[in-house]
Scaffold this motif. Sequence first.
Motif, PDB file in Angstrom:
ATOM      1  N   ARG B  59       0.853  -1.196   0.000  1.00 20.41           N
ATOM      2  CA  ARG B  59       0.000   0.000   0.000  1.00 20.41           C
ATOM      3  C   ARG B  59       0.886   1.242   0.000  1.00 20.41           C
ATOM      4  N   ILE B  60       0.396   2.289  -0.661  1.00 15.99           N
ATOM      5  CA  ILE B  60       1.159   3.519  -0.800  1.00 15.99           C
ATOM      6  C   ILE B  60       1.414   4.174   0.561  1.00 15.99           C
ATOM      7  N   ILE B  61       0.585   3.840   1.558  1.00 14.07           N
ATOM      8  CA  ILE B  61       0.662   4.496   2.869  1.00 14.07           C
ATOM      9  C   ILE B  61       2.033   4.287   3.518  1.00 14.07           C
ATOM     10  N   PHE B  62       2.697   3.155   3.222  1.00  7.15           N
ATOM     11  CA  PHE B  62       4.027   2.911   3.793  1.00  7.15           C
ATOM     12  C   PHE B  62       4.995   4.009   3.367  1.00  7.15           C
ATOM     13  N   TYR B  63       4.894   4.420   2.081  1.00  5.20           N
ATOM     14  CA  TYR B  63       5.801   5.437   1.574  1.00  5.20           C
ATOM     15  C   TYR B  63       5.431   6.811   2.116  1.00  5.20           C
ATOM     16  N   LEU B  64       4.116   7.041   2.289  1.00  7.12           N
ATOM     17  CA  LEU B  64       3.685   8.329   2.850  1.00  7.12           C
ATOM     18  C   LEU B  64       4.204   8.485   4.275  1.00  7.12           C
ATOM     19  N   VAL B  65       4.139   7.393   5.052  1.00  6.65           N
ATOM     20  CA  VAL B  65       4.652   7.451   6.426  1.00  6.65           C
ATOM     21  C   VAL B  65       6.141   7.740   6.430  1.00  6.65           C
ATOM     22  N   ALA B  66       6.859   7.126   5.470  1.00  3.80           N
ATOM     23  CA  ALA B  66       8.295   7.375   5.400  1.00  3.80           C
ATOM     24  C   ALA B  66       8.576   8.843   5.082  1.00  3.80           C
ATOM     25  N   LEU B  67       7.747   9.428   4.203  1.00  2.40           N
ATOM     26  CA  LEU B  67       7.925  10.846   3.864  1.00  2.40           C
ATOM     27  C   LEU B  67       7.654  11.739   5.071  1.00  2.40           C
ATOM     28  N   LEU B  68       6.553  11.425   5.799  1.00  3.07           N
ATOM     29  CA  LEU B  68       6.224  12.190   7.006  1.00  3.07           C
ATOM     30  C   LEU B  68       7.368  12.120   8.007  1.00  3.07           C
ATOM     31  N   PHE B  69       7.901  10.904   8.173  1.00  6.12           N
ATOM     32  CA  PHE B  69       8.998  10.704   9.116  1.00  6.12           C
ATOM     33  C   PHE B  69      10.176  11.583   8.741  1.00  6.12           C
ATOM     34  N   LEU B  70      10.476  11.613   7.441  1.00  7.27           N
ATOM     35  CA  LEU B  70      11.616  12.394   6.971  1.00  7.27           C
ATOM     36  C   LEU B  70      11.446  13.858   7.366  1.00  7.27           C
ATOM     37  N   ALA B  71      10.246  14.399   7.090  1.00  4.64           N
ATOM     38  CA  ALA B  71       9.999  15.814   7.385  1.00  4.64           C
ATOM     39  C   ALA B  71      10.127  16.084   8.874  1.00  4.64           C
ATOM     40  N   PHE B  72       9.463  15.268   9.702  1.00  8.55           N
ATOM     41  CA  PHE B  72       9.404  15.594  11.121  1.00  8.55           C
ATOM     42  C   PHE B  72      10.668  15.206  11.867  1.00  8.55           C
ATOM     43  N   ASP B  73      11.386  14.207  11.366  1.00  7.73           N
ATOM     44  CA  ASP B  73      12.637  13.861  12.044  1.00  7.73           C
ATOM     45  C   ASP B  73      13.705  14.912  11.774  1.00  7.73           C
ATOM     46  N   VAL B  74      13.670  15.493  10.572  1.00  9.86           N
ATOM     47  CA  VAL B  74      14.597  16.592  10.299  1.00  9.86           C
ATOM     48  C   VAL B  74      14.268  17.776  11.207  1.00  9.86           C
ATOM     49  N   GLU B  75      12.976  17.988  11.454  1.00  8.36           N
ATOM     50  CA  GLU B  75      12.567  19.040  12.384  1.00  8.36           C
ATOM     51  C   GLU B  75      13.190  18.792  13.762  1.00  8.36           C
ATOM     52  N   VAL B  76      13.115  17.542  14.224  1.00  4.71           N
ATOM     53  CA  VAL B  76      13.655  17.218  15.546  1.00  4.71           C
ATOM     54  C   VAL B  76      15.161  17.459  15.588  1.00  4.71           C
TER      55      VAL B  76
END
Lengths: 350, 124
Positions: B59-76
Amino acid sequence: MSLTQLCERLLNWTGLPVEVWVGLVVAVIIFLFMTVIVLAVVYLFRKFAGFIQLRLGPRYVGPRGVLQTVCDAVKLLAKEDIIPAEADKGIFIAAPLIVFLPAYLAYIVIPFGQPPHFQPKDLNLGILYVLAITSITVVGIITAGWASGSKWATIGGMRSGAQLISYEVPMSLAVLVPVLISGSLSMKDIAEMQGDRIWYWNAFNISYFGLAFIAFVIYMICALAETNQIPFDLPEAESELVAGYNVEYSGMRFAFFFLAEFSNLFVVCAIATTLFLGGWYAPLPFLPDDGFWSLLWFMLKTLTLVFIVLWIRSTYPRVRIDQLMEFAWKRLFPIALIDLGIVSLIVALR
Amino acid sequence: MHFAADYWYVALFALMGVIFIFVALFLAWLIRPHNPTPDKLMPYECSVRPVGEARVQFRIIFYLVALLFLAFDVEVVFLFPWAVVLRELGSIGLGLLAWFDMMLFIGILLLAWLYAYRKGMLDW
C-alpha cells in the motif's frame, strides 16, 4: 619478573597506546555483559510471565531452570544454517550484522555507575549519538525482511519499518525534554544535573509541573514500540505473521536478531533511567551511591523498568496496525510537541 | 577538533563488534551440520508450497509514512542544538526570544501536520 612488568613489556612491544588496550578490554567486557544480561532477562521474563499466566515456566535445566537460556544459546549455535533458495544472499547475510552492531554500539555512552569508571566513554553528543545509532536498526530489519524472499518476512519487515520510524519522532521529542532541562547532550551531565534527591529527578521534578513525567511516559511507550514489545509487537505477531522479518533465519543468524532485541530492551530502559530517573544516584542523600553502590542503584532502576515492560508484555493483548500507526501520529506526536513547547517556555523564563 | 577526539572509541567498538560476530559465526560453522535439501531451502509458508511472488506490492501508505517521518525527524534534528543552548540564552535574557523563534518554526510544522491530518495522510 612481576606481572605488571610483563604487561608493560607487552604494551611496549605492540607499540599501541594504552587507551587502545583499555578500549579493547572494555569492548570485550561490554560484549560479555550484553550476552549475560540478555540471557538473564530472557530467563527472568519466562519465569515471570509463567508466574503471571499461572504456568511454571522453565524448570528442568539446572536448579529452577536457570540454565535454560544458556542451553538455548548452545542449541542456536549448533543449529543448521539455512539460506533459502529465494533469498538475496548478500544482504540476507548482512542484515543480522546491521541489526546487531547498533545494539552493541549503543552501550558506549551508558553510565552504568559513577563516571568515569563505570561509563565506557562519555561522548559529548551522548543521547543524540544513541538516537542516531539505534535508528540504523530499521535498515537492517527492512533488508532482512526483503532479502528473505518469504511473504511473511516481507510484510513483517515493511510493518516493522513503518512502526520504528513512526515512533522515533515522538521518542526524540520526549528525549529533548531532559536535554532542555539540563542544557547538555552528554549522558553524564544529564544524570549529574538531577543529583541524589528523588524530587529533583526529571520524572518527579515538581518545578516542571509533571510535564517531564509526561515526557517520561511518552518515552516509555515509544520504547515499547521501538523494541517490538507487546502491545506493539506487530512486526512479529505470531498468530498472523508467524515471526515477521526473521522467519527465514536460523541458528546463529537468528540468535543475533534475538540478542539485539533483548539488548535493545535493556538499553532503552537504561537510557530512561539516565534521562528521567537520576541515573546512578540514590533516591535520598544519606544513602550511599559512590563506587559499586552507584552500579547497584543504576541496575536496580533499570531492571525495575525492564520488569514493568515485561509485565506489560505478559498482560496486554496486541493492538491493530491502524491503531498503532494512528496512535503515533495523531496522539503521541502532538502531545509530545506541546509538552516540549511548555517545558521549553519554563526553561527559557527561568 | 578535540571534540571529535573521543569518537575513535566508537570505531574501535564497531571493529570489535564485527570481530565478535565473525567469531560467533565461525564457532557455529565449526559445530553445525550442513545438509541442505530443496524442501529445506523453500520459503516458509505454513507448510504448503509457496504461492506467487514473495516481493508483493505494498500500500502507498508505507511510503507516505516514510515521507512524514523524513519531514518531522529533520525538524527534531533542528530542535537539538536549540534545546542545548536555551538554558544559557535564558540566563542572558534572550530566552523568550529564542523560545518564540522556535515556536514559530514548530508552528509552521504543526500546520503541515494539521494539513496532513485533514488530507487523511495519517489514516492507516
